[in-house]
Design an enzyme around this catalytic site. Sequence first.
Site, PDB file in Angstrom:
ATOM      1  N   SER A 289      43.440 -36.639 -27.301  1.00 50.33           N
ATOM      2  CA  SER A 289      43.121 -35.848 -28.579  1.00 50.33           C
ATOM      3  C   SER A 289      43.310 -34.424 -28.031  1.00 50.33           C
ATOM      4  CB  SER A 289      41.776 -36.376 -29.091  1.00 50.33           C
ATOM      5  OG  SER A 289      41.520 -35.294 -30.288  1.00 50.33           O
TER       6      SER A 289
ATOM      7  N   ASN B 238      40.471 -24.378 -22.844  1.00 49.97           N
ATOM      8  CA  ASN B 238      40.858 -24.357 -24.184  1.00 49.97           C
ATOM      9  C   ASN B 238      39.436 -23.994 -24.880  1.00 49.97           C
ATOM     10  OD1 ASN B 238      40.404 -26.510 -26.294  1.00 49.97           O
ATOM     11  ND2 ASN B 238      40.497 -27.730 -24.356  1.00 49.97           N
TER      12      ASN B 238
ATOM     13  N   ILE C  57      40.417 -24.104 -28.640  1.00 47.37           N
ATOM     14  CA  ILE C  57      41.055 -24.294 -29.816  1.00 47.37           C
ATOM     15  C   ILE C  57      40.286 -24.242 -31.131  1.00 47.37           C
ATOM     16  CG2 ILE C  57      42.873 -25.643 -31.052  1.00 47.37           C
ATOM     17  CD1 ILE C  57      43.753 -24.543 -28.200  1.00 47.37           C
TER      18      ILE C  57
ATOM     19  N   CYS D 134      30.340 -31.830 -29.697  1.00 47.63           N
ATOM     20  CA  CYS D 134      30.459 -30.602 -30.987  1.00 47.63           C
ATOM     21  C   CYS D 134      29.194 -30.324 -31.151  1.00 47.63           C
ATOM     22  CB  CYS D 134      31.376 -31.021 -32.031  1.00 47.63           C
ATOM     23  SG  CYS D 134      30.854 -32.702 -32.743  1.00 47.63           S
TER      24      CYS D 134
ATOM     25  N   ILE E  82      36.172 -38.509 -19.866  1.00 47.39           N
ATOM     26  CA  ILE E  82      35.354 -37.593 -20.239  1.00 47.39           C
ATOM     27  C   ILE E  82      36.062 -36.449 -21.175  1.00 47.39           C
ATOM     28  CG2 ILE E  82      33.811 -37.704 -18.195  1.00 47.39           C
ATOM     29  CD1 ILE E  82      35.527 -35.131 -17.104  1.00 47.39           C
TER      30      ILE E  82
ATOM     31  N   GLY F  97      42.512 -31.108 -17.061  1.00 45.73           N
ATOM     32  CA  GLY F  97      43.585 -31.000 -15.920  1.00 45.73           C
ATOM     33  C   GLY F  97      43.138 -31.733 -14.702  1.00 45.73           C
TER      34      GLY F  97
ATOM     35  N   GLY G  22      42.159 -35.270 -16.100  1.00 46.18           N
ATOM     36  CA  GLY G  22      43.104 -34.916 -15.048  1.00 46.18           C
ATOM     37  C   GLY G  22      44.237 -35.913 -14.551  1.00 46.18           C
TER      38      GLY G  22
HETATM   39  C1  LIG Z   1      44.461 -27.901 -25.794  1.00 51.90           C
HETATM   40  C2  LIG Z   1      43.299 -28.952 -25.919  1.00 51.90           C
HETATM   41  C3  LIG Z   1      42.914 -29.665 -27.005  1.00 51.90           C
HETATM   42  C4  LIG Z   1      41.870 -30.553 -27.149  1.00 51.90           C
HETATM   43  N1  LIG Z   1      41.321 -30.979 -28.386  1.00 51.90           N
HETATM   44  C5  LIG Z   1      40.228 -32.031 -28.229  1.00 51.90           C
HETATM   45  C6  LIG Z   1      39.999 -32.740 -29.638  1.00 51.90           C
HETATM   46  O1  LIG Z   1      40.465 -32.208 -30.506  1.00 51.90           O
HETATM   47  N2  LIG Z   1      39.007 -33.568 -29.511  1.00 51.90           N
HETATM   48  C7  LIG Z   1      38.879 -34.212 -28.338  1.00 51.90           C
HETATM   49  O2  LIG Z   1      37.928 -34.953 -28.576  1.00 51.90           O
HETATM   50  N3  LIG Z   1      39.163 -33.806 -27.380  1.00 51.90           N
HETATM   51  C8  LIG Z   1      39.779 -32.781 -27.160  1.00 51.90           C
HETATM   52  N4  LIG Z   1      40.378 -32.324 -26.053  1.00 51.90           N
HETATM   53  C9  LIG Z   1      39.952 -32.917 -24.670  1.00 51.90           C
HETATM   54  C10 LIG Z   1      40.813 -34.079 -24.213  1.00 51.90           C
HETATM   55  O3  LIG Z   1      41.262 -35.077 -25.272  1.00 51.90           O
HETATM   56  C11 LIG Z   1      40.354 -34.596 -22.958  1.00 51.90           C
HETATM   57  O4  LIG Z   1      39.303 -35.333 -23.227  1.00 51.90           O
HETATM   58  C12 LIG Z   1      40.195 -33.569 -22.001  1.00 51.90           C
HETATM   59  O5  LIG Z   1      41.305 -32.518 -21.955  1.00 51.90           O
HETATM   60  C13 LIG Z   1      40.313 -34.282 -20.514  1.00 51.90           C
HETATM   61  O6  LIG Z   1      41.508 -34.701 -20.145  1.00 51.90           O
HETATM   62  P1  LIG Z   1      42.825 -34.146 -19.465  1.00 51.90           P
HETATM   63  O7  LIG Z   1      42.039 -33.557 -18.086  1.00 51.90           O
HETATM   64  O8  LIG Z   1      43.740 -35.227 -18.982  1.00 51.90           O
HETATM   65  O9  LIG Z   1      43.331 -33.008 -20.325  1.00 51.90           O
HETATM   66  C14 LIG Z   1      41.481 -31.178 -25.822  1.00 51.90           C
HETATM   67  C15 LIG Z   1      41.942 -30.753 -24.876  1.00 51.90           C
HETATM   68  C16 LIG Z   1      42.644 -29.869 -24.639  1.00 51.90           C
HETATM   69  C17 LIG Z   1      43.529 -29.454 -23.201  1.00 51.90           C
END
Ligand SMILES: Cc1cc2nc3c(=O)[nH]c(=O)nc-3n(C[C@H](O)[C@H](O)[C@H](O)COP(=O)(O)O)c2cc1C
EC number: 1.3.-.-
Lengths: 252, 252, 301, 301
Positions: free
Chosen positions: D18, D66, D68, D127, D189, D215, D242
């Site tokens: 997401s 982030n 956002i 949240c 996570i 990441g 990651g």
């Molecule tokens: C730019 C960005 C926006 C994200 N927005 C959401 C979100 O709206 N809802 C959510 O549950 N997680 C959100 N996440 C978290 C990711 O879904 C994910 O759990 C987290 O980034 C760890 O995975 P990764 O290391 O592969 O990015 C967001 C992550 C990033 C980087």
Amino acid sequence: MTRFGKEGFDGDFFELVLEHPDPQSPAWRNWKPGQFVMVRPTAWEHNPLWGRPFSIYRADEDGLSVFFQIVGRGTERLAKLEPGDEVTVWGPLGNTFAVREDAPTLILAGGIGLAPFAEYVRRHPHPENLKVVFGHRPPVECYPLAKMAERVSCQSCRETCPADLDDFIALLGRVIPDYCRDGLVLACGPMPFLKTVQRIVAEHGGKAQLSLENRMACGVGACLGCVCDHKEEGPVSVCARGPVFWSDEITF
Amino acid sequence: MTRFGKEGFDGDFFELVLEHPDPQSPAWRNWKPGQFVMVRPTAWEHNPLWGRPFSIYRADEDGLSVFFQIVGRGTERLAKLEPGDEVTVWGPLGNTFAVREDAPTLILAGGIGLAPFAEYVRRHPHPENLKVVFGHRPPVECYPLAKMAERVSCQSCRETCPADLDDFIALLGRVIPDYCRDGLVLACGPMPFLKTVQRIVAEHGGKAQLSLENRMACGVGACLGCVCDHKEEGPVSVCARGPVFWSDEITF
Amino acid sequence: MKVSFGGLSLKNPILTASGTFGYGLEYTRFGELATLGGIVVKGLSLEPRVGNPMPRIAETPSGMLNAIGLQNIGVRNFVEKRLPKLPADQMAVIANLYACSAEEFAELAGYLSEQPGVAALEVNISCPNVSSGGILFGQDPKMAARVTEAVKRRAGDKPVIIKLSPNVTDITEIARAAAGAGADILCLINTLSGMAVDARTRRPRLANVIGGLSGPAIKPVALRCVHQVSRAVDVPIIGVGGIASAEDVLEFILVGAHAIQVGTANFIRPDFVFRLVDELERLCEAYGITSFDEYRGSLRL
Amino acid sequence: MKVSFGGLSLKNPILTASGTFGYGLEYTRFGELATLGGIVVKGLSLEPRVGNPMPRIAETPSGMLNAIGLQNIGVRNFVEKRLPKLPADQMAVIANLYACSAEEFAELAGYLSEQPGVAALEVNISCPNVSSGGILFGQDPKMAARVTEAVKRRAGDKPVIIKLSPNVTDITEIARAAAGAGADILCLINTLSGMAVDARTRRPRLANVIGGLSGPAIKPVALRCVHQVSRAVDVPIIGVGGIASAEDVLEFILVGAHAIQVGTANFIRPDFVFRLVDELERLCEAYGITSFDEYRGSLRL
Ligand SMILES: Cc1cc2nc3c(=O)[nH]c(=O)nc-3n(C[C@H](O)[C@H](O)[C@H](O)COP(=O)(O)O)c2cc1C
Ligand SMILES: Cc1cc2nc3c(=O)[nH]c(=O)nc-3n(C[C@H](O)[C@H](O)[C@H](O)COP(=O)(O)OP(=O)(O)OC[C@H]3O[C@@H](n4cnc5c(N)ncnc54)[C@H](O)[C@@H]3O)c2cc1C
Ligand SMILES: Cc1cc2nc3c(=O)[nH]c(=O)nc-3n(C[C@H](O)[C@H](O)[C@H](O)COP(=O)(O)OP(=O)(O)OC[C@H]3O[C@@H](n4cnc5c(N)ncnc54)[C@H](O)[C@@H]3O)c2cc1C
Ligand SMILES: Cc1cc2nc3c(=O)[nH]c(=O)nc-3n(C[C@H](O)[C@H](O)[C@H](O)COP(=O)(O)O)c2cc1C
Ligand code: FES
Ligand code: FES
């Protein structure tokens, strides 16, 4: 710290030639085979994080070199270095192989474990007392064996299938005992190989030194990440207390 | 995706010439100035993590190129690429500058903001309607202005001290109004520069397009990391909805 | 570059982090220890410990995992054999304390409080409390307070530094507990709990399975912790976690740290921390920072 | 490559995370959505939200931050304008729910439970609960359980995925609470709480000051969480954090995940996740993995 030149052996094998960091320092003037250096290109930033340990292959006025094989991320990147790329080097680190000038000395090398012995052979005052037995998988031309064979008796044994490995172990079983009375055995190579050597030497009550290749972070005995089990001292740093250990001192 | 050639302009400026990813695709056949690409050498692994956005400087059978200046880690590494290094490119991305063939059009560029206009000028059917005003700090020779000056009227203004900046702002104040009646103003450059343009154009009731250079991660409107404030639509992705916006649509 | 806080006075704000710089002596050939603000030695326990089985370390993206398991020569060996060789009059030698009960911590503190060469005691509360079924001292405010009190009571005039774990829901809660119990200084952060496996061999990359993540990868977490804690308590902070440049040092001071520790970056090159002292000086000049007291915590929010 | 668990049936175990893949449509020019196991769309709230001020993202070593702040077009807009364009019959479209109270979560669930194109509901409990003074739902087992129950009650036959925050002292405690309250699947996570600053300008790099770290840098933490939770509860797990290679995918399955999500790695190249599907197939072949059910959780301890 230093700059760089490189000579490709066959395929995945390279001699990495670096500017000598400090040829006049006492540590470097007295370095001995078995010692190693940590090598880390500046461009790695923090990825890979650690330097990589390599036996000193050669170190003289012309430079410092290590002989390495690509086995993963770090060595892959080392192989891509270009002349002029900056490389951090620290060393000479660790201890050295014993030299018993007059004792028959058997050198056992598995694969890239040959590297520290190139200089050992070159320096030994009585090469006629030395014999090298070398087990390897890639073709023997990949390794700097020919040069060594000019000075000492070398026997190599290539493993291309599992049966070859048994042959090699049998060979070890035949040669090692000859050096277990008043000789010296030195070994460097992969862990299963070292274990075999340790076992055979123990069975025949010989003296052997094994050079370990544990994963290292600091290279100077500070992080305790590279320890092996020393029978008397408990866990000891391979980088600082080793990498060379008497075979009967350590348990794997 | 592509391979690489590079032409150093003066000092920190480079034209990075890449193999064209897909010259025959409809998107590429119809690309227009203002659009950009995300560029990311494979060797970055995950550090730096993001690709870097650059305006398309040129794209034809001979290749795809971007014109960039070293300002940080990513651009520094781009400047060190060697021919043959693999680079991932995605694009063309984003929207384009308006073309009003018959309207007097004022191009305002700050520094590296000149890049997207090279092709704009080259393509414009009525170059006599174009005027370029260019503000910069490094010598003008660093930028590809001479080529543009062959086709259109160019005025450049170098900032070497804070007073020069005031002069440049005054110059903007003098030229912009002329294009505010029935003309068009296009601007690309650093944020303070764009704000100045926005203010002057607003004061004179003109129409201007501003190209924004927000930091980007995905480049395709997915992460919402690059948004700017759109008066009607709220926060909108600069990469997907922009990078070009009408000056009166957005608030900084 | 001098900084003074919580009873410590340092030549400069640069210390080495426990477990990453041995007992200091390992680095004498790479630089002049006396040029550092100080060093924190490997965690010391009452008796020598052998630590965890191998493998103990694994590389991760911009970081590493370790599960050394507190191998150390024991506090007496340290004091008798290593401490005398350190230039303790020219830089701070800080002892890092490792124990499994408040009593052991107190005993360590009592012994070390009598050693003139020791500048301060850093208490590593990221260790399991054996009498509470293995919960970490650092994960429970009450236990953190108990350890702090126990050490403080026996520490004499040595400043007591409590080193916090980031593996908690709210680090300010633990920080408040430690501060309330008399900590002179807080140090944060210890490593993040993490793990690595080998998909091919199906084995964990650490014999201990779970280990501590350190290095640049964790810097954003460390900065956040220092920022939060520096706003929550009135005790000086030593920042640690991922520092790998002079820029990083300033970032930690900017969010409120009085000093910093360099851990994993020592593995980037053995003279890293010595060079860092010079680089920090140059960077301060470049940024026009003339006083850390002015710069500290001056983040513009 | 097919996997089935907790009421979800996926072509392969690869989902997008997401917030990192928009509403899916942004990526149609880079690959065939239908080849993915599924996508999780950007967090949806009852009403459209504008999110946090800029800057919202910052690069960090092997990762990013982030903040956002849940900018999204609102759940109705998504269902009416985006969902119909997604190949929901060929891959799983998972809605990610964002709300500030259990009631809002329930309302979102009720509305989405009636949308045939939605394969499952993923509840982002990282949240703040406005009615509890901003503590995160995901940091308190009781609140996590309440949200889970509330959503579950209104979710009809849609599988409910609870997405856990790693910013807690003991993630298994939250996992147990969510599992006990009826979660069909756990996802872990979410991002680690972190921050970045600019030492020169003295400003935070995120307008929101604190943001979420994601990441490759956080992979060791994510793996540890999945490992711990998969041993603590009997609910299937989606691993995320990651993942940037097929090797990483296997690592998560090895420690117990049924499926995984790719987040930040989508920014490495926009066709990343599409290529990953092929790479995973090739890697399984190379490692002789013929059944994920056999491989899953087969870590040799
Ligand atoms: C730019 C960005 C926006 C994200 N927005 C959401 C979100 O709206 N809802 C959510 O549950 N997680 C959100 N996440 C978290 C990711 O879904 C994910 O759990 C987290 O980034 C760890 O995975 P990764 O290391 O592969 O990015 C967001 C992550 C990033 C980087
Ligand atoms: C004292 C010493 C001397 C050495 N001398 C030489 C030498 O002269 N020439 C040479 O080519 N190599 C030598 N090595 C081994 C060399 O350090 C490793 O091959 C190198 O660090 C691998 O780095 P990488 O990033 O390419 O591999 P990685 O990507 O880190 O790992 C790739 C694979 O190799 C395995 N591996 C990596 N390092 C080691 C290790 N140290 N022990 C066991 N397995 C490992 C990993 O588990 C993995 O399977 C020596 C090691 C030591 C400790
Ligand atoms: C649509 C678009 C088109 C662009 N076209 C060009 C072009 O044609 N040529 C060119 O040279 N550059 C262009 N840029 C800017 C270019 O993307 C950045 O200079 C580059 O990403 C910097 O990367 P870096 O890693 O070197 O800098 P970093 O190390 O990431 O940052 C260095 C410094 O630059 C600042 N910075 C970096 N990126 C940005 C940004 N996007 N906006 C504002 N400040 C930033 C940072 O805050 C920091 O102070 C464009 C940007 C966008 C969004
Ligand atoms: C190999 C290693 C050993 C460590 N040993 C200890 C220790 O004994 N006591 C302690 O308090 N922290 C120990 N740490 C944690 C560090 O002191 C430091 O808090 C952590 O690594 C974060 O900083 P860094 O990212 O700069 O390494 C150790 C860290 C590493 C990498
Ligand atoms: S590598 Fe650090 S102690 Fe040996
Ligand atoms: S860069 Fe991701 S939305 Fe613009």
